[in-house]
Design a protein around this motif. Structure first.
Motif, PDB file in Angstrom:
ATOM      1  N   ILE A 183       0.744  -1.360   0.051  1.00 23.02           N
ATOM      2  CA  ILE A 183       0.147   0.082  -0.059  1.00 23.02           C
ATOM      3  C   ILE A 183       0.843   1.219  -0.032  1.00 23.02           C
ATOM      4  CG2 ILE A 183      -1.780   1.088   1.103  1.00 23.02           C
ATOM      5  CD1 ILE A 183      -2.592  -1.412   2.373  1.00 23.02           C
ATOM      6  N   GLY A 184       1.040   2.085  -0.993  1.00 25.70           N
ATOM      7  CA  GLY A 184       1.641   3.242  -1.285  1.00 25.70           C
ATOM      8  C   GLY A 184       2.491   2.989  -2.194  1.00 25.70           C
ATOM      9  N   GLY A 185       2.597   3.891  -3.388  1.00 28.50           N
ATOM     10  CA  GLY A 185       3.524   3.569  -4.507  1.00 28.50           C
ATOM     11  C   GLY A 185       4.643   4.913  -4.344  1.00 28.50           C
ATOM     12  N   LEU A 219       8.614   6.070  -2.982  1.00 23.57           N
ATOM     13  CA  LEU A 219       9.863   5.528  -3.191  1.00 23.57           C
ATOM     14  C   LEU A 219      10.203   4.346  -2.111  1.00 23.57           C
ATOM     15  CD1 LEU A 219      12.203   6.015  -4.857  1.00 23.57           C
ATOM     16  CD2 LEU A 219      13.026   7.661  -3.301  1.00 23.57           C
ATOM     17  N   THR A 220       9.527   4.433  -0.926  1.00 19.64           N
ATOM     18  CA  THR A 220       9.689   3.318  -0.096  1.00 19.64           C
ATOM     19  C   THR A 220       8.875   2.060  -0.725  1.00 19.64           C
ATOM     20  OG1 THR A 220       9.821   4.814   1.810  1.00 19.64           O
ATOM     21  CG2 THR A 220       9.079   2.152   2.217  1.00 19.64           C
ATOM     22  N   GLY A 221       7.481   2.238  -0.942  1.00 18.27           N
ATOM     23  CA  GLY A 221       6.780   1.127  -1.697  1.00 18.27           C
ATOM     24  C   GLY A 221       7.501   0.502  -3.012  1.00 18.27           C
ATOM     25  N   PHE A 255      -0.470  -0.460  -4.545  1.00 15.63           N
ATOM     26  CA  PHE A 255      -1.772   0.268  -4.482  1.00 15.63           C
ATOM     27  C   PHE A 255      -1.350   1.481  -4.114  1.00 15.63           C
ATOM     28  CE2 PHE A 255      -2.693  -4.091  -3.718  1.00 15.63           C
ATOM     29  CZ  PHE A 255      -3.887  -4.288  -4.486  1.00 15.63           C
ATOM     30  N   GLU A 256      -1.778   2.614  -5.171  1.00 14.87           N
ATOM     31  CA  GLU A 256      -1.471   4.221  -4.833  1.00 14.87           C
ATOM     32  C   GLU A 256      -2.630   4.727  -5.062  1.00 14.87           C
ATOM     33  OE1 GLU A 256       1.121   6.164  -3.603  1.00 14.87           O
ATOM     34  OE2 GLU A 256      -0.389   7.494  -4.026  1.00 14.87           O
ATOM     35  N   GLU A 257      -2.833   5.559  -4.082  1.00 13.31           N
ATOM     36  CA  GLU A 257      -4.022   6.604  -3.869  1.00 13.31           C
ATOM     37  C   GLU A 257      -4.001   7.394  -4.875  1.00 13.31           C
ATOM     38  OE1 GLU A 257      -4.428   8.155  -0.019  1.00 13.31           O
ATOM     39  OE2 GLU A 257      -6.298   9.297  -0.654  1.00 13.31           O
ATOM     40  N   ALA A 258      -2.942   8.219  -5.196  1.00 26.82           N
ATOM     41  CA  ALA A 258      -2.780   9.252  -6.235  1.00 26.82           C
ATOM     42  C   ALA A 258      -2.754   8.767  -7.592  1.00 26.82           C
ATOM     43  CB  ALA A 258      -1.350  10.015  -6.023  1.00 26.82           C
ATOM     44  N   THR A 314       2.951   1.592   3.337  1.00 24.51           N
ATOM     45  CA  THR A 314       4.023   2.492   3.443  1.00 24.51           C
ATOM     46  C   THR A 314       3.731   3.952   3.561  1.00 24.51           C
ATOM     47  OG1 THR A 314       4.090   2.766   1.108  1.00 24.51           O
ATOM     48  CG2 THR A 314       5.485   0.983   1.943  1.00 24.51           C
ATOM     49  N   GLY A 315       2.402   4.294   3.914  1.00 25.95           N
ATOM     50  CA  GLY A 315       1.896   5.570   4.262  1.00 25.95           C
ATOM     51  C   GLY A 315       2.191   5.834   5.485  1.00 25.95           C
ATOM     52  N   SER A 316       1.651   6.987   6.003  1.00 22.01           N
ATOM     53  CA  SER A 316       2.150   7.397   7.552  1.00 22.01           C
ATOM     54  C   SER A 316       1.428   6.514   8.547  1.00 22.01           C
ATOM     55  CB  SER A 316       1.632   8.799   7.723  1.00 22.01           C
ATOM     56  OG  SER A 316       0.070   8.777   7.899  1.00 22.01           O
ATOM     57  N   ARG A 360       5.954  25.751   3.011  1.00 22.14           N
ATOM     58  CA  ARG A 360       5.493  26.133   4.094  1.00 22.14           C
ATOM     59  C   ARG A 360       5.106  24.829   4.864  1.00 22.14           C
ATOM     60  NH1 ARG A 360       2.186  29.902   7.174  1.00 22.14           N
ATOM     61  NH2 ARG A 360       1.610  28.600   9.051  1.00 22.14           N
ATOM     62  N   TYR A 361       5.584  24.641   5.972  1.00 22.94           N
ATOM     63  CA  TYR A 361       5.190  23.415   6.576  1.00 22.94           C
ATOM     64  C   TYR A 361       3.845  23.864   7.765  1.00 22.94           C
ATOM     65  CZ  TYR A 361       9.023  20.634   5.009  1.00 22.94           C
ATOM     66  OH  TYR A 361       9.908  20.007   4.339  1.00 22.94           O
ATOM     67  N   ALA A 362       2.809  23.035   7.773  1.00 22.79           N
ATOM     68  CA  ALA A 362       1.893  23.476   8.629  1.00 22.79           C
ATOM     69  C   ALA A 362       1.193  22.501   9.059  1.00 22.79           C
ATOM     70  CB  ALA A 362       0.753  24.453   8.083  1.00 22.79           C
TER      71      ALA A 362
HETATM   72  C1  FAD Z   1       8.660  19.423   0.997  1.00 23.76           C
HETATM   73  C2  FAD Z   1       9.460  18.318   0.963  1.00 23.76           C
HETATM   74  C3  FAD Z   1      10.870  18.437   0.394  1.00 23.76           C
HETATM   75  C4  FAD Z   1      11.661  17.239   0.409  1.00 23.76           C
HETATM   76  N1  FAD Z   1      12.801  17.320  -0.167  1.00 23.76           N
HETATM   77  C5  FAD Z   1      13.807  16.336  -0.038  1.00 23.76           C
HETATM   78  C6  FAD Z   1      14.895  16.202  -0.700  1.00 23.76           C
HETATM   79  O1  FAD Z   1      15.527  17.467  -0.950  1.00 23.76           O
HETATM   80  N2  FAD Z   1      15.712  15.104  -0.543  1.00 23.76           N
HETATM   81  C7  FAD Z   1      15.406  14.158  -0.323  1.00 23.76           C
HETATM   82  O2  FAD Z   1      15.981  13.135  -0.274  1.00 23.76           O
HETATM   83  N3  FAD Z   1      14.099  14.009   0.102  1.00 23.76           N
HETATM   84  C8  FAD Z   1      13.120  15.059   0.500  1.00 23.76           C
HETATM   85  N4  FAD Z   1      11.857  14.906   0.720  1.00 23.76           N
HETATM   86  C9  FAD Z   1      11.484  13.694   1.367  1.00 23.76           C
HETATM   87  C10 FAD Z   1      11.228  12.577   0.504  1.00 23.76           C
HETATM   88  O3  FAD Z   1      10.407  13.036  -0.367  1.00 23.76           O
HETATM   89  C11 FAD Z   1      10.634  11.335   1.113  1.00 23.76           C
HETATM   90  O4  FAD Z   1      11.241  11.097   2.339  1.00 23.76           O
HETATM   91  C12 FAD Z   1      10.296  10.351   0.419  1.00 23.76           C
HETATM   92  O5  FAD Z   1       9.765  10.621  -0.826  1.00 23.76           O
HETATM   93  C13 FAD Z   1       9.112   9.357   1.080  1.00 23.76           C
HETATM   94  O6  FAD Z   1       8.742   8.106   0.390  1.00 23.76           O
HETATM   95  P1  FAD Z   1       7.814   7.241   1.108  1.00 23.76           P
HETATM   96  O7  FAD Z   1       7.525   6.311  -0.094  1.00 23.76           O
HETATM   97  O8  FAD Z   1       8.418   6.625   2.333  1.00 23.76           O
HETATM   98  O9  FAD Z   1       6.562   8.104   1.431  1.00 23.76           O
HETATM   99  P2  FAD Z   1       5.511   8.678   0.489  1.00 23.76           P
HETATM  100  O10 FAD Z   1       6.264   9.427  -0.708  1.00 23.76           O
HETATM  101  O11 FAD Z   1       4.669   9.659   1.232  1.00 23.76           O
HETATM  102  O12 FAD Z   1       4.614   7.630  -0.169  1.00 23.76           O
HETATM  103  C14 FAD Z   1       3.482   6.965   0.606  1.00 23.76           C
HETATM  104  C15 FAD Z   1       2.535   6.747  -0.577  1.00 23.76           C
HETATM  105  O13 FAD Z   1       1.472   6.028   0.107  1.00 23.76           O
HETATM  106  C16 FAD Z   1       0.047   6.635  -0.381  1.00 23.76           C
HETATM  107  N5  FAD Z   1      -0.993   6.124   0.571  1.00 23.76           N
HETATM  108  C17 FAD Z   1      -1.088   6.044   1.883  1.00 23.76           C
HETATM  109  N6  FAD Z   1      -2.274   5.609   2.275  1.00 23.76           N
HETATM  110  C18 FAD Z   1      -2.883   4.805   1.177  1.00 23.76           C
HETATM  111  C19 FAD Z   1      -4.003   4.103   1.047  1.00 23.76           C
HETATM  112  N7  FAD Z   1      -4.841   3.947   1.965  1.00 23.76           N
HETATM  113  N8  FAD Z   1      -4.024   3.577  -0.266  1.00 23.76           N
HETATM  114  C20 FAD Z   1      -3.193   3.845  -1.349  1.00 23.76           C
HETATM  115  N9  FAD Z   1      -2.331   4.675  -1.096  1.00 23.76           N
HETATM  116  C21 FAD Z   1      -1.878   5.049   0.010  1.00 23.76           C
HETATM  117  C22 FAD Z   1       0.319   7.861  -0.587  1.00 23.76           C
HETATM  118  O14 FAD Z   1      -0.462   8.614  -1.378  1.00 23.76           O
HETATM  119  C23 FAD Z   1       1.806   7.989  -0.921  1.00 23.76           C
HETATM  120  O15 FAD Z   1       1.825   8.226  -2.207  1.00 23.76           O
HETATM  121  C24 FAD Z   1      11.183  15.903   0.801  1.00 23.76           C
HETATM  122  C25 FAD Z   1       9.842  15.814   1.257  1.00 23.76           C
HETATM  123  C26 FAD Z   1       9.139  17.141   1.543  1.00 23.76           C
HETATM  124  C27 FAD Z   1       7.584  17.007   1.689  1.00 23.76           C
END
Ligand code: FAD
Length: 433
Positions: free
Chosen positions: A7-9, A11-13, A30-33, A252-254, A331-333
């Motif tokens: 679940i989640g496409g 980079l981790t997934g 499976f990716e929501e986006a 792999t989501g939050s 902006r983070y919020a």
């Molecule tokens: C503003 C910003 C700047 C960044 N800059 C950098 C940088 O300069 N260098 C760097 O190395 N990293 C950077 N990062 C961090 C980097 O992008 C992330 O650490 C990395 O992409 C995380 O990948 P992930 O797969 O763990 O999480 P995510 O990319 O969050 O993937 C999780 C996926 O799960 C999907 N999902 C969740 N729940 C469901 C569900 N129920 N069904 C289907 N899909 C679901 C979500 O849609 C999402 O696509 C930045 C991040 C942000 C926000």
């Protein structure tokens, strides 16, 4: 071979799917986006792709570098020397080299020297456990002084962590100093940042291709709404649109998103996931007909400005292929912040007003195109004693695994650690089988 559902496409997934598919496991992502990539997804600018959120890498990002080489993308990685600045007291101050810090007049000379020593020596701290019990605030005041804290670090912590700034652990800021120090390993006056020619979309695309080539599936615009246990012991994923069953599932989501899913996970575990804190991000891309400044990265340490970073991407990587000067405003919020309730147009107007304060000559006529992306889970808040809160890969539900940004510790989230986590999760799943 056992079937694995991911679940989640992001980079981790995708990394986990790539590794598992290559080992012969049938996988489905499976990716929501509407497209894969998650926080590292991109928009198309024609000749190049551009990340929705600014991205660069560090020379120490070994897991990502290894993956790029394995995928034949190593030659696309280029290294650039950024020029950075801080905007404070209504002025831009260069903030790239140790000399810039020594010339940084908003704080006293003694504070500059203490701040410089702290940032330089932090990378030699190996045991971070003594930092775990301290807040970043207390540690920075103790090591760099109140002047430096209130002028530089407090606005930065507030801008990144909002109302939770005072809760952030010293480990988080120590790790930031360490990372930036490592990217200057050869020459402390020069920092090198990496970027993939054409955009990191090349990496996402190649992972997707490899997953398909190995027989895996990737289903986009598919939100998983629930996980349940079938009579035969497998786990069923609902909501996409038909139920599918898997022997193992990786989420792999939050953690907060996992807690909110309909599932038989125990209530106390879900509560512990939901209690973890995170920040959202609002990021605006401006395609401009001219450059704003010579700087790549401007940290905004002034609270009357509605964003915390001005990043002129094309000042790092050059203009070739872009057709415009690319600027990000970030902006983070907190996800309940009023800003998240506003429309894209309202936010764009607020951000452009802020930009006019920093660059009084800025005109909206310079703007060729804008795009705005917002995400609720962009940055985990690393609080004190975080090592005791990090959820393990295995969840209490047999066969269900969690690999999320919130588990990256003591480092901070980033693409390098997403790759590492994806590999660790796939090893755990294969070991478990
Ligand atoms: C503003 C910003 C700047 C960044 N800059 C950098 C940088 O300069 N260098 C760097 O190395 N990293 C950077 N990062 C961090 C980097 O992008 C992330 O650490 C990395 O992409 C995380 O990948 P992930 O797969 O763990 O999480 P995510 O990319 O969050 O993937 C999780 C996926 O799960 C999907 N999902 C969740 N729940 C469901 C569900 N129920 N069904 C289907 N899909 C679901 C979500 O849609 C999402 O696509 C930045 C991040 C942000 C926000």
């Amino acid at each position: 071979m056992f079937r694995v559902g991911i679940i989640g496409g992001g980079l981790t997934g995708l990394t986990a799917a790539y590794r598992l598919a290559k080992k012969g496991f049938p996988v489905a992502v499976f990716e929501e986006a509407g497209e894969p990539g998650g926080l590292a997804s991109s928009i198309d600018l024609g000749a190049v792709s551009l990340e929705r959120f600014y991205h660069h890498i560090f020379t120490s990002d070994q897991h990502l570098l290894d993956l790029c080489n394995e995928l034949g993308l190593g030659d696309l990685l280029e290294w650039h020397e950024p020029k950075n600045a801080i905007y404070i007291e209504n002025r831009l101050y260069p903030f790239t080299s140790p000399m810039d810090l020594l010339r940084f007049s908003p704080i006293s000379l003694a504070s500059r020297v203490r701040t410089g020593l702290l940032t330089l020596t932090s990378r030699y701290i190996r045991d971070y456990m003594p930092l775990e019990s301290q807040t970043a605030r207390d540690w920075l005041i103790k090591r760099a002084g109140k002047d430096s804290y209130h002028k530089i670090w407090e606005p930065l912590l507030v801008s990144k962590f909002d109302r939770d700034a005072d809760l952030v652990s010293a480990t988080w800021i120590w790790n930031k100093f360490k990372l930036r120090g490592a990217s200057r390993a050869k020459d402390i006056s020069r920092e090198m940042l990496g970027y993939m020619k054409g955009g990191f979309a090349r990496l996402i695309e190649r992972l997707v291709e490899e997953v398909f080539r190995a027989g895996g599936a990737i289903r986009t615009s598919c939100r998983i709404s629930g996980i349940s246990r079938l009579g035969d012991g497998r786990l069923a994923l609902a909501g996409c649109p038909e139920e599918e069953a898997f022997d193992r599932v990786l989420f792999t989501g939050s953690p907060q998103q996992l807690a909110a899913l309909d599932s038989p996970l125990p209530a106390d575990y879900r509560e512990s996931l939901a209690a973890l804190k995170a920040k959202g991000n609002i990021c605006m891309i401006l395609e401009l007909d001219r450059s704003l400044s010579p700087y790549y990265w401007i940290t905004v340490a002034q609270r009357d400005i509605p964003f915390v970073l001005v990043i002129e991407h094309t000042n790092l990587v050059g203009l070739e292929g872009y057709g415009s000067h690319i600027v990000y405003l970030s902006r983070y919020a907190h996800h309940q912040d009023d800003l998240f309730l506003k429309s894209d147009r309202e936010i764009e107007a607020i951000f452009m007003d802020g930009l006019s304060k920093i660059f009084p000559g800025f005109s909206r006529e310079w703007v060729k195109r804008t795009s705005l992306t917002r995400v609720l889970y962009a940055q985990p808040v690393i609080t004190r004693h975080y090592s005791k809160q990090v959820p393990p890969l295995k969840t209490p539900l047999d066969g269900l695994f969690l690999a999320s940004m919130a588990q990256i510790y003591p480092e901070d989230r980033g693409m390098n650690y997403a790759v590492r986590l994806g590999l660790e999760a796939s090893d755990e799943i294969m070991g478990n089988l």
